[in-house]
Design a protein around this motif. Structure first.
Motif, PDB file in Angstrom:
ATOM      1  N   LEU A  57      10.652   2.011  -6.242  1.00 32.99           N
ATOM      2  CA  LEU A  57      11.116   3.273  -5.664  1.00 32.99           C
ATOM      3  C   LEU A  57       9.945   4.057  -5.086  1.00 32.99           C
ATOM      4  CD1 LEU A  57      13.425   5.262  -5.193  1.00 32.99           C
ATOM      5  CD2 LEU A  57      12.978   6.201  -7.477  1.00 32.99           C
ATOM      6  N   ILE A  58       8.808   4.031  -5.776  1.00 31.07           N
ATOM      7  CA  ILE A  58       7.609   4.700  -5.266  1.00 31.07           C
ATOM      8  C   ILE A  58       7.215   4.125  -3.915  1.00 31.07           C
ATOM      9  CG2 ILE A  58       5.132   5.013  -5.629  1.00 31.07           C
ATOM     10  CD1 ILE A  58       5.663   5.245  -8.577  1.00 31.07           C
ATOM     11  N   ILE A  59       7.167   2.791  -3.831  1.00 28.54           N
ATOM     12  CA  ILE A  59       6.774   2.136  -2.582  1.00 28.54           C
ATOM     13  C   ILE A  59       7.766   2.474  -1.478  1.00 28.54           C
ATOM     14  CG2 ILE A  59       6.380  -0.104  -1.481  1.00 28.54           C
ATOM     15  CD1 ILE A  59       5.564  -1.180  -4.222  1.00 28.54           C
ATOM     16  N   SER A  80       1.242   0.877  -7.421  1.00 29.94           N
ATOM     17  CA  SER A  80       2.578   0.502  -7.888  1.00 29.94           C
ATOM     18  C   SER A  80       2.839  -0.980  -7.653  1.00 29.94           C
ATOM     19  CB  SER A  80       3.643   1.336  -7.165  1.00 29.94           C
ATOM     20  OG  SER A  80       3.502   2.705  -7.473  1.00 29.94           O
ATOM     21  N   LEU A  81       2.388  -1.494  -6.516  1.00 30.06           N
ATOM     22  CA  LEU A  81       2.549  -2.923  -6.230  1.00 30.06           C
ATOM     23  C   LEU A  81       1.763  -3.767  -7.231  1.00 30.06           C
ATOM     24  CD1 LEU A  81       3.803  -4.970  -4.265  1.00 30.06           C
ATOM     25  CD2 LEU A  81       1.719  -4.801  -2.885  1.00 30.06           C
ATOM     26  N   ALA A  82       0.545  -3.326  -7.545  1.00 33.97           N
ATOM     27  CA  ALA A  82      -0.260  -4.035  -8.537  1.00 33.97           C
ATOM     28  C   ALA A  82       0.378  -3.950  -9.922  1.00 33.97           C
ATOM     29  CB  ALA A  82      -1.678  -3.464  -8.573  1.00 33.97           C
ATOM     30  N   ASP A  83       0.987  -2.813 -10.236  1.00 38.12           N
ATOM     31  CA  ASP A  83       1.656  -2.662 -11.527  1.00 38.12           C
ATOM     32  C   ASP A  83       2.842  -3.604 -11.656  1.00 38.12           C
ATOM     33  OD1 ASP A  83       0.120  -0.811 -12.911  1.00 38.12           O
ATOM     34  OD2 ASP A  83       1.045   0.903 -11.916  1.00 38.12           O
ATOM     35  N   ILE A  84       3.576  -3.784 -10.554  1.00 36.67           N
ATOM     36  CA  ILE A  84       4.705  -4.721 -10.582  1.00 36.67           C
ATOM     37  C   ILE A  84       4.204  -6.133 -10.878  1.00 36.67           C
ATOM     38  CG2 ILE A  84       6.506  -5.806  -9.182  1.00 36.67           C
ATOM     39  CD1 ILE A  84       6.829  -3.157  -7.724  1.00 36.67           C
ATOM     40  N   GLY A  85       3.124  -6.542 -10.208  1.00 37.84           N
ATOM     41  CA  GLY A  85       2.547  -7.848 -10.478  1.00 37.84           C
ATOM     42  C   GLY A  85       1.993  -7.956 -11.887  1.00 37.84           C
ATOM     43  N   LEU A 301       6.007   8.767 -13.333  1.00 37.39           N
ATOM     44  CA  LEU A 301       5.724  10.138 -13.733  1.00 37.39           C
ATOM     45  C   LEU A 301       4.701  10.770 -12.803  1.00 37.39           C
ATOM     46  CD1 LEU A 301       5.518   9.738 -17.624  1.00 37.39           C
ATOM     47  CD2 LEU A 301       7.418  10.607 -16.268  1.00 37.39           C
ATOM     48  N   HIS A 302       3.743   9.968 -12.395  1.00 44.19           N
ATOM     49  CA  HIS A 302       2.731  10.463 -11.455  1.00 44.19           C
ATOM     50  C   HIS A 302       3.394  10.893 -10.144  1.00 44.19           C
ATOM     51  CE1 HIS A 302      -1.504  10.408  -9.854  1.00 44.19           C
ATOM     52  NE2 HIS A 302      -0.808  10.431  -8.734  1.00 44.19           N
ATOM     53  N   LEU A 303       4.273  10.068  -9.626  1.00 40.16           N
ATOM     54  CA  LEU A 303       4.962  10.415  -8.381  1.00 40.16           C
ATOM     55  C   LEU A 303       5.840  11.647  -8.571  1.00 40.16           C
ATOM     56  CD1 LEU A 303       5.671   9.733  -5.462  1.00 40.16           C
ATOM     57  CD2 LEU A 303       7.528   8.318  -6.307  1.00 40.16           C
ATOM     58  N   GLN A 304       6.478  11.765  -9.733  1.00 39.28           N
ATOM     59  CA  GLN A 304       7.314  12.924 -10.000  1.00 39.28           C
ATOM     60  C   GLN A 304       6.488  14.201  -9.933  1.00 39.28           C
ATOM     61  OE1 GLN A 304       9.060  12.928 -13.894  1.00 39.28           O
ATOM     62  NE2 GLN A 304      10.092  14.876 -13.610  1.00 39.28           N
ATOM     63  N   LEU A 305       5.289  14.169 -10.480  1.00 38.86           N
ATOM     64  CA  LEU A 305       4.428  15.351 -10.435  1.00 38.86           C
ATOM     65  C   LEU A 305       4.036  15.692  -9.015  1.00 38.86           C
ATOM     66  CD1 LEU A 305       2.707  17.483 -11.917  1.00 38.86           C
ATOM     67  CD2 LEU A 305       0.876  15.800 -12.002  1.00 38.86           C
ATOM     68  N   GLU A 306       3.686  14.668  -8.219  1.00 37.77           N
ATOM     69  CA  GLU A 306       3.273  14.916  -6.849  1.00 37.77           C
ATOM     70  C   GLU A 306       4.435  15.461  -6.018  1.00 37.77           C
ATOM     71  OE1 GLU A 306       0.276  14.577  -5.682  1.00 37.77           O
ATOM     72  OE2 GLU A 306      -0.703  13.622  -7.379  1.00 37.77           O
ATOM     73  N   GLU A 307       5.653  14.908  -6.213  1.00 38.23           N
ATOM     74  CA  GLU A 307       6.790  15.334  -5.415  1.00 38.23           C
ATOM     75  C   GLU A 307       7.180  16.777  -5.711  1.00 38.23           C
ATOM     76  OE1 GLU A 307       9.784  12.432  -6.249  1.00 38.23           O
ATOM     77  OE2 GLU A 307       9.431  11.405  -4.358  1.00 38.23           O
ATOM     78  N   GLN A 308       6.926  17.238  -6.928  1.00 41.41           N
ATOM     79  CA  GLN A 308       7.282  18.596  -7.302  1.00 41.41           C
ATOM     80  C   GLN A 308       6.226  19.602  -6.875  1.00 41.41           C
ATOM     81  OE1 GLN A 308       8.085  18.540 -11.476  1.00 41.41           O
ATOM     82  NE2 GLN A 308      10.006  17.428 -11.256  1.00 41.41           N
ATOM     83  N   GLY A 309       5.313  19.162  -6.021  1.00 45.02           N
ATOM     84  CA  GLY A 309       4.311  20.068  -5.494  1.00 45.02           C
ATOM     85  C   GLY A 309       3.341  20.562  -6.546  1.00 45.02           C
ATOM     86  N   HIS A 310       3.078  19.705  -7.559  1.00 38.97           N
ATOM     87  CA  HIS A 310       2.137  20.021  -8.629  1.00 38.97           C
ATOM     88  C   HIS A 310       2.587  21.225  -9.449  1.00 38.97           C
ATOM     89  CE1 HIS A 310      -0.320  17.242  -6.452  1.00 38.97           C
ATOM     90  NE2 HIS A 310      -0.406  18.046  -5.429  1.00 38.97           N
TER      91      HIS A 310
END
Length: 344
Positions: A57-59, A80-85, A301-310
């Motif tokens: 979803l991040i990608i 995220s791609l590396a995490d999937i692998g 969680l990292h993406l959630q923080l960024e999307e909420q404008g910190h």
């Protein structure tokens, strides 16, 4: 062609009568208790699906939203791609083993799994370093950010990360290939850990151990040095900001990244050094689960923080990640204690 590995007569008495070439290993897994297998299967299958879908979803979000075409999100999508692998290298095999009740892995598959595990794990560390450098430039040199973090540099950092990770993976693979025989075929983990394979070697592995840990220290020390240097500069710049709100806003841009760094490197270093200094299969297995399964959950969680404008406190993200780690750690300790009880 499958490379064979001999087992000498002096290694294990129970195999002295059947000295044949060994082409496979036995993964001990998390528990031998039949009653816990369905629970373990459901737990790790759900965690794997959540992690893979979350990172996919991040990608997807980063690639489809033009506002997210920035260096930070570029590195985040690669991470995220590396995490999937990374998680796909170990967890699917463990899930299949639980379902089929077979923990055998061939010699070639073991080396392949080890190579990809080190490749994606090292890429994780390199991408985290690139993200730390991005935060350093954004906070310490905001006026020159777009000039410094240009697309060519970002692509170059990703290429360097892949090449360094591939070199590290192949060096570990080469070291294991130098082993001529093994004293046992049981690996005290749910995946092929290179340090475990060295411990199983019959021959003197002092040189191989020195080389492997030297390679590991270099591949881990260099990214960590870059992260420490970046955050040293970041903290120094933040402390010079006069207003409290300005300090909080600056820190919130890197707080979640720092929590992921602490989780990833903390557990990885614990496993890597713990197996050499204080061998404890149970503790190593629990820590291995945390950094191979739990860590990829921190990226959504990292993406959630960024999307909420910190606007979400970085400490809350840290607490969420820590809560997941504590829950999984407590559950695995309970599982390992039950499996360790003698059958009476």
């Amino acid at each position: 062609m499958l490379q064979q590995r001999c087992i000498p007569a002096q290694c294990q008495s129970y195999i002295e009568q059947n000295l044949t070439s060994v082409s496979e290993f036995f993964l001990m897994g998390l528990s031998d208790n039949p009653g816990l297998q369905p629970l373990l299967f459901g737990l790790f299958l759900s965690m794997y699906l959540v992690s893979v879908l979350g990172n996919l979803l991040i990608i997807l979000v980063v690639s489809s939203d033009a506002h997210l075409h920035t260096p930070m999100y570029f590195f985040l999508s690669n991470l995220s791609l590396a995490d999937i692998g990374f998680i796909s290298t170990t967890v699917p095999k463990m899930i299949v083993d639980i379902q089929t009740q077979s923990r055998v892995i061939s010699y070639v598959d073991c080396l392949t799994q080890m190579s990809f595990l080190i490749l994606f794990g090292c890429m994780d560390g390199m991408f985290l370093t690139a993200m730390a450098y991005d935060r350093f430039v954004a906070i310490c040199h905001p006026l020159h950010y777009s000039v410094i973090m240009n697309p060519h540099l970002c692509g170059f950092l990703v290429l360097v990360s892949f090449c360094v990770s591939l070199l590290d993976s192949q060096l570990h693979n080469l070291i294991v290939l130098q082993l001529t025989c093994f004293k046992d075929v049981e690996i005290s983990n749910f995946f092929c850990d290179p340090s475990q394979l060295l411990n199983l070697a019959c021959s003197d592995t002092f040189t191989n151990n020195v080389v492997m840990y030297f390679v590991g220290v270099i591949s881990g020390f260099l990214p960590m040095s870059g992260i420490f240097f970046s955050y040293y500069k970041i903290v120094s710049s933040i402390l010079r900001i006069p207003s409290t709100s300005g300090k909080y806003k600056a820190f919130s841009t890197c707080g979640s990244h720092l929590s992921v760094v602490c989780l990833f490197y903390g557990t990885a270093i614990g496993v890597y050094l713990g197996s050499a200094l204080l061998p404890s299969p149970r503790k190593d297995m629990v820590a291995s689960v945390v950094y191979t399964v739990v860590t990829p959950h921190a990226e959504p969680l990292h993406l959630q923080l960024e999307e909420q404008g910190h606007q979400e406190c970085p400490m809350e993200v840290t607490q969420k990640t820590r809560l997941i780690s504590v829950c999984v750690h407590s559950f695995l300790k309970c599982v390992l204690k039950k499996s360790a009880k003698p059958n009476m």
